[in-house]
Design an enzyme around this catalytic site. Structure first.
Site, PDB file in Angstrom:
ATOM      1  N   GLY A 180       0.826  -1.196   0.000  1.00  0.00           N
ATOM      2  CA  GLY A 180       0.000   0.000   0.000  1.00  0.00           C
ATOM      3  C   GLY A 180       0.863   1.250   0.000  1.00  0.00           C
ATOM      4  CB  CYS A 181       0.244   4.699  -1.174  1.00  0.00           C
ATOM      5  SG  CYS A 181      -1.409   4.993  -0.518  1.00  0.00           S
ATOM      6  CE1 TYR A 182      -1.478   8.145   4.010  1.00  0.00           C
ATOM      7  CE2 TYR A 182      -3.255   6.647   3.473  1.00  0.00           C
ATOM      8  CZ  TYR A 182      -2.794   7.936   3.664  1.00  0.00           C
ATOM      9  OH  TYR A 182      -3.641   9.003   3.510  1.00  0.00           O
ATOM     10  CB  THR A 204       5.288   2.283   0.063  1.00  0.00           C
ATOM     11  OG1 THR A 204       4.669   1.133  -0.516  1.00  0.00           O
ATOM     12  CG2 THR A 204       6.585   2.583  -0.674  1.00  0.00           C
ATOM     13  CB  ALA A 205       5.643   6.683   2.785  1.00  0.00           C
TER      14      ALA A 205
END
Lengths: 333, 333, 333, 333
Positions: free
Chosen positions: D152-154, D156-157
């Site tokens: 997921g994007c969150y 990943t960061a």
């Protein structure tokens, strides 16, 4: 003392879940001479208006529409329904004697123009009594009217820019830029943040319906090109107008034309430089700059409004003030 | 094998701290046939370009300008200085034999037009050898040129919109909307976020200097109104053009005019609907939609570019490719 | 009747060309019990305030600062100068007997904290009489004060979020997001539209000066991490606070803590969901949502203000109302 | 020469009408070693992808999904369906022998975690073969895998920010700010321009589903608070992480931890200052700044990605490169 007793008019706002209706409700609620007696919504009935629009802080529950209930609880109504849906509601309320400001397109133009640009009209019998609600053009008629059609946002900015030039125009081009609130509350591909952000584009270039109002007010003899654009901001509308005058006009004469037209108007400002829409955000003001382009002799007029205020709800309350014999600017400053 | 050896041209980018110069440096650095041999800046010398523009990731130190050093280390140069400051630098480099693409206004128009719109010209002797760097209009001349003037962002969008109509126009109005990067890197009241955000306004309505280029390319016989507007976005420029044709033109003929003009052009796209600037962001493409307004017979052309790419650095590299005998689109796709 | 005569207090706004000062002038001008008797500016003296800020429509000329003139024409002053520049002006005015609300940092904390975070203090003798101008924390002292220090925007949001939890916190993290107006009117690389647009980043992560106020009000025993971020919007500030409670706290107890703290406060709203800054734009309201994270037992508090209103000018007028014995919310609703 | 013949892998992108799928199709189409053999969509089949996403210029028609057709025409697939809808499709394709990168949440965590945060799993038998597709954490396993779950994007960061600190954290708070493209293409009240513009707010503060991935990768022993916020921009995600270290850590040790963790990583940049999301827009790069707050000893890590690139489609292609034995960064720079 009796003269101190100020009467208060009870006002219902129907279709208060939409952008224009919600703002109308907020303005009415804070108005010293109006009482917001009810708010209705079609699909959001049962919800609280301040939950849909926290920033307006109108702590009222949205009710379902019932014409008898409205008639019982209100002396006047502002109708914020979409075109087509508004006409039958307006008919209900007029039958029951309420004064009505309708913010839809249903009563803005002749039946012929309406049906050319929109659809078959659902209450054509009422068209005769409707007045186009732009006080700077039709103040006296609005005062006498029981049904006023609130002008569209684009025509408001464009007509205030062009009105002083009527009779002087060979043709006119209106390149208009609107913020996204003008597209309404419905979530669509067009209003998705990712479609609008970092973008600007024209749309409906071969005939936006607001053109009907320009034609109705300015008459068919002036050929008008009208092109709406969407810009990445919320509230604000700028009409950049390019007019070929019938005869040459000097900068001084142009200034006089506009000064004469708008002297004493509380909601029209004449500016020395082209206005930005920020300058009128959250106000009922139309700010206008007119100039003659030296190289071509063409007249350029730039007209900025807040599309939800002067372009919809604010002008609607201005109309209602006139219809009720109140001070025209009350609740709007 | 010898045929495998592809020569690489050494390119200096001067004024690489500005928006257009920085992008030019980034494009050159990734270009398979160009080598970014040096980057210079006036006030930012000593700083690293990737510290000023992290997103471009050009990990190079900005140097001070020294014409001999440039001549020693580069075969060609892209000059990103402001108008007025560019001409002497271009003169230095031309004397030393470098091919030059100048992104400023200094060599775009005749001395007479330049001095009317800008200031006294500092290197008028070079004007004769300069070619206006719009490949779609002057490709063959650019191939032969040693000095090319990269067009302004507004004229790029406007001329690509109007070029197919030349000879057919009675007059034209260009209502252009530009993102803020077009105003350059300097921090001013105009580029402050709070001035631009939630705003749109026209500026320099009585004569923006980019008008000189329109007049130069289209000739004085076509009266043109050109009005720039600032919109709240970074990269992107839309020119909405309103043309009164000399004689009536059908939609089919209009389509043919544009198809004939741009058939085979890699960086012009003809679209069926009005383009948004998002569709061309970070590309060298100009996307155009032309139509005839039924009600008035007026021709409407909408032309979208990225002002930093096709409107500045991208088109500059396109020019350089042509001047160096490379594939025109290399490094730009 | 004499009781009908409402006295009006004459108020000067100094530094009215800045964002906070300009809004303070606008609020004072519309205030029913205050008269905007003069506006001053350092570098914009001679210009009209409505030319700098058209949307506020304060049609007044900015004057140069002269303490005697201020004392003659005003009973109280709001000072909108930058920190460091404010202290000597405040000293001038206090000597002449004016009540002063200073929006700078100069009188917000102890000399020791001020000199650690800022610079040597220029009027330390006045610190003893200054009251920190957050009515929800120090209302009674503000009523009695002649010099009030308007709190910083970040501390306003953070302190209103954390105040009900004082005594209960083991530590706290404040991750704050501010719109660009918080960075002031000066045009810099940081406030350039192209730097902010489509961006979000933290800044001054190793110690922003507003931390001094948190430490001053909450005491040194609570270790606080405070990280400001810049977000691409104009007015609005959200403080997301993460508190490790000393002892476990239930959702019900948390609700009671906040309800008790803010019951009857006109400018604090407790919300059932995390607030967005849009909900408080152009208002003096702080909107707060507090909750306990089930998985960790941590307390999360989200606090939204308009940084120019409750975070600067609005709160300053709220303070002035108290100092002058007026209704606390007058002119702010 | 045989060694010159580079094989090309045929790749289908399913669900290419969504934001992540469309970008995946665009990356695959430009990839020198991949061939975009088909694109499918559920409700947009029959439309052209370049009409939905003009800026990607993928001139392909979206087809309906048919597993046999996919198996015949592709060697591998990237699946861009929503969670729940993806699992059956992945099952179809795995049965037919295709290598699959699934961008949904369906194969990112254990069945137990999935069913706690999402819903009953539709293809639990496949979970054993799925590898979490973050190359910086699981590169070798990805190389061997036939089914990779794109993170997921969150997460990943956040994971790239926290991974070097695992084993050192007492607890961690992740305050994340995402652009609106992270909310997907569906037009809703949340993604309406007018909801997002000039706003910032937290959402799902009592448990966003992406938390499952943090827990899965970091283990249950580290209590994590994760709070997503929506900010008014398109592509970009910043995770601001606040870590209480188990033992004190010096700035120098912190630097070493991150340098050791990411040395040689092509898509992780360590920065000296807090990154802005603009710096990574339209790239596959995660840019990280880590520091120790002097006052509290807390570790602060700021991690910026483009949510559609490194947070979805870009990382998916990075995974696919590894699975197919290609250079990991091909097509991504």
């Amino acid at each position: 003392m009796r003269s101190m007793v100020r009467s208060v008019h009870r006002v219902a706002v129907l279709g208060a879940a939409g952008f224009a209706g919600a703002l109308a409700a907020a303005i009415v609620e804070r108005h010293p001479r109006l009482e917001l007696s009810m708010v209705t919504a079609r699909s959001d009935a049962g919800r609280r208006l301040d939950h849909l629009y926290p920033r307006y802080r109108v702590r009222r529950e949205l009710e379902s529409y019932d014409p008898d209930a409205v008639a019982e609880r209100a002396d006047a109504a502002i109708v914020g329904y979409p075109h087509g849906a508004a006409a039958p509601v307006v008919e209900d309320l007029r039958k029951r004697g309420l004064k009505v400001v309708d913010l839809s397109a249903d009563f803005r133009v002749s039946q012929e123009l309406y049906e050319r640009y929109y659809q078959p009209h659902k209450a054509p019998a009422l068209l005769g009594q409707a007045v186009y609600g732009m006080p700077e053009l039709h103040r006296d008629a609005i005062r006498e009217a029981s049904l006023v059609a609130g002008p569209g946002c684009y025509p408001t900015a464009a007509l205030l820019a062009l009105w002083p030039l009527r009779g002087h125009m060979r043709d006119a081009i209106v390149d208009a830029k609107s913020g996204v609130s003008g597209a309404g509350r419905e979530a669509t591909g067009t209003t998705h943040f990712v479609s609008v952000d970092e973008n600007v584009s024209a749309y409906k270039v071969e005939g936006h319906r607001h053109r009907a109002e320009l034609e109705h007010e300015l008459g068919p003899e002036t050929p008008i090109t009208f092109t709406p654009h969407l810009v990445p901001l919320d509230q604000g509308l700028l009409a950049s107008c390019y007019v070929t005058p019938k005869n040459g006009i000097s900068a001084a004469d142009l200034r006089d034309l506009f000064r004469d037209a708008y002297e004493g108007e509380r909601f029209v400002e004449l500016a020395d430089t082209p206005p930005g829409v920020r300058e009128v955000r959250d106000t009922n003001i139309c700010r206008i700059h007119a100039t003659v382009e030296p190289a071509t002799g063409r007249v350029l007029v730039f007209s900025a409004i807040d599309n939800l205020w002067k372009g919809a709800a604010g002008q609607g309350v201005q109309d209602l003030n006139l219809m009720l014999g109140l001070d025209e600017g009350q609740g709007l400053e």
